[in-house]
Design a protein around this motif. Structure first.
Motif, PDB file in Angstrom:
ATOM      1  N   CYS A  65       0.834  -1.210   0.000  1.00  0.00           N
ATOM      2  CA  CYS A  65       0.000   0.000   0.000  1.00  0.00           C
ATOM      3  C   CYS A  65       0.864   1.254   0.000  1.00  0.00           C
ATOM      4  CB  CYS A  65      -0.916  -0.032   1.226  1.00  0.00           C
ATOM      5  SG  CYS A  65      -1.809   1.500   1.521  1.00  0.00           S
ATOM      6  N   LEU A  66       1.855   1.291   0.887  1.00  0.00           N
ATOM      7  CA  LEU A  66       2.675   2.490   1.027  1.00  0.00           C
ATOM      8  C   LEU A  66       3.581   2.730  -0.175  1.00  0.00           C
ATOM      9  CD1 LEU A  66       3.678   2.299   4.789  1.00  0.00           C
ATOM     10  CD2 LEU A  66       1.975   3.800   3.730  1.00  0.00           C
ATOM     11  N   SER A  67       3.912   1.679  -0.910  1.00  0.00           N
ATOM     12  CA  SER A  67       4.844   1.845  -2.029  1.00  0.00           C
ATOM     13  C   SER A  67       4.308   2.836  -3.070  1.00  0.00           C
ATOM     14  CB  SER A  67       5.157   0.496  -2.673  1.00  0.00           C
ATOM     15  OG  SER A  67       4.017  -0.041  -3.304  1.00  0.00           O
ATOM     16  N   ALA A  82       1.359  10.024  10.417  1.00  0.00           N
ATOM     17  CA  ALA A  82      -0.099   9.863  10.522  1.00  0.00           C
ATOM     18  C   ALA A  82      -0.668   9.098   9.331  1.00  0.00           C
ATOM     19  CB  ALA A  82      -0.776  11.223  10.656  1.00  0.00           C
ATOM     20  N   THR A  83      -0.143   9.353   8.153  1.00  0.00           N
ATOM     21  CA  THR A  83      -0.606   8.640   6.959  1.00  0.00           C
ATOM     22  C   THR A  83      -0.314   7.149   7.079  1.00  0.00           C
ATOM     23  OG1 THR A  83      -0.307  10.576   5.560  1.00  0.00           O
ATOM     24  CG2 THR A  83      -0.297   8.437   4.459  1.00  0.00           C
ATOM     25  N   ILE A  84       0.896   6.825   7.504  1.00  0.00           N
ATOM     26  CA  ILE A  84       1.292   5.422   7.618  1.00  0.00           C
ATOM     27  C   ILE A  84       0.454   4.705   8.670  1.00  0.00           C
ATOM     28  CG2 ILE A  84       3.179   3.864   8.235  1.00  0.00           C
ATOM     29  CD1 ILE A  84       5.102   6.017   7.056  1.00  0.00           C
ATOM     30  N   ILE A  85       0.272   5.341   9.811  1.00  0.00           N
ATOM     31  CA  ILE A  85      -0.500   4.715  10.894  1.00  0.00           C
ATOM     32  C   ILE A  85      -1.956   4.541  10.478  1.00  0.00           C
ATOM     33  CG2 ILE A  85      -1.294   5.007  13.278  1.00  0.00           C
ATOM     34  CD1 ILE A  85       1.689   4.204  12.838  1.00  0.00           C
ATOM     35  N   GLY A  86      -2.490   5.494   9.745  1.00  0.00           N
ATOM     36  CA  GLY A  86      -3.859   5.367   9.248  1.00  0.00           C
ATOM     37  C   GLY A  86      -4.026   4.167   8.331  1.00  0.00           C
ATOM     38  N   HIS A  87      -3.067   3.967   7.443  1.00  0.00           N
ATOM     39  CA  HIS A  87      -3.122   2.798   6.560  1.00  0.00           C
ATOM     40  C   HIS A  87      -2.915   1.508   7.352  1.00  0.00           C
ATOM     41  CE1 HIS A  87      -3.652   4.840   2.776  1.00  0.00           C
ATOM     42  NE2 HIS A  87      -2.640   5.642   3.030  1.00  0.00           N
ATOM     43  N   ALA A  88      -2.043   1.546   8.342  1.00  0.00           N
ATOM     44  CA  ALA A  88      -1.820   0.353   9.179  1.00  0.00           C
ATOM     45  C   ALA A  88      -3.119  -0.056   9.872  1.00  0.00           C
ATOM     46  CB  ALA A  88      -0.720   0.623  10.212  1.00  0.00           C
ATOM     47  N   GLU A  89      -3.843   0.910  10.411  1.00  0.00           N
ATOM     48  CA  GLU A  89      -5.123   0.621  11.082  1.00  0.00           C
ATOM     49  C   GLU A  89      -6.141   0.056  10.097  1.00  0.00           C
ATOM     50  OE1 GLU A  89      -6.877   1.071  14.173  1.00  0.00           O
ATOM     51  OE2 GLU A  89      -4.971   1.265  15.209  1.00  0.00           O
ATOM     52  N   ALA A  90      -6.060   0.479   8.844  1.00  0.00           N
ATOM     53  CA  ALA A  90      -6.987  -0.049   7.839  1.00  0.00           C
ATOM     54  C   ALA A  90      -6.709  -1.526   7.566  1.00  0.00           C
ATOM     55  CB  ALA A  90      -6.890   0.761   6.551  1.00  0.00           C
ATOM     56  N   PHE A  91      -5.451  -1.922   7.640  1.00  0.00           N
ATOM     57  CA  PHE A  91      -5.094  -3.322   7.426  1.00  0.00           C
ATOM     58  C   PHE A  91      -5.388  -4.165   8.654  1.00  0.00           C
ATOM     59  CE2 PHE A  91      -2.824  -1.791   3.766  1.00  0.00           C
ATOM     60  CZ  PHE A  91      -2.884  -2.860   2.887  1.00  0.00           C
TER      61      PHE A  91
END
Length: 195
Positions: A65-67, A82-91
């Protein structure tokens, strides 16, 4: 911090580096020019500590996702924390047990009120999902509705067990065991007995 705690923290960081950080660096992610080496290393350590709760598959998914989320005109700078943590929570949702500052809600007046109303398990599940209290009227209505449904289901399964000697469906017994264990855990949070 004891030696074993240090080793655990280091091994968790190493796993996150192997599955997330190093592959993203190999993909071309780099520190922003304005950030010093020490600040960037702090960012990566904080990132590793914050997503260490994730499974290997979750970290691999987050990496994919982050790539595509690099920042800057060349899209190769690390996204903000914040962007990374938000995506982590989505996973994968971070377990509330790792967020003691959020669990304090249950030790406040809100916890005993939820327990008295019989919606403590449902409020806990709401917290797990959204990482915030159900303060909006719509949220409160959904929590109360779910509490009524789950209490009714628990009563039905208990009556079946009493009448038949077992639950009609094995998954009902598993659910009841989970529901009662969650209820006890949240009760301990409210009473200040759980960590």
């Amino acid at each position: 911090m004891t030696g074993s705690e240090t080793m655990t923290a280091e091994s968790k960081r190493a796993r996150v580096r192997r599955l997330l950080i190093e592959p993203l660096i190999a993909d071309g992610f780099r520190k922003r020019q304005k950030d010093g080496d020490e600040a960037h290393q702090h960012f990566l350590d904080r990132l590793a500590d914050s997503v260490a709760y994730m499974s290997d598959d979750g970290l691999r998914g987050l990496r994919r996702c982050l790539s595509t989320k690099g920042e800057g005109s060349a899209r190769h700078f690390w996204p903000c924390f914040a962007t990374i943590i938000g995506h982590a929570e989505a996973f994968e949702k971070r377990p509330l047990a790792e967020l003691p500052e959020l669990l304090r809600w249950f030790a406040s007046k809100a916890g005993p009120a939820a327990l008295e109303a019989g919606r403590h398990v449902e409020e806990y599940e709401f917290w797990k999902k959204f990482k915030r209290p159900p303060t909006h009227p719509e949220d409160q209505h959904k929590v109360a509705e779910k509490a009524a449904q789950w209490q009714s289901k628990a009563q039905r399964v208990r009556e079946e067990i009493q009448r038949l000697g077992k639950a009609r469906w094995p998954q009902d017994r598993q659910w009841l065991d989970w529901y009662e264990a969650q209820g006890e855990y949240v009760r301990e949070l409210i009473e200040g007995k759980a960590e």
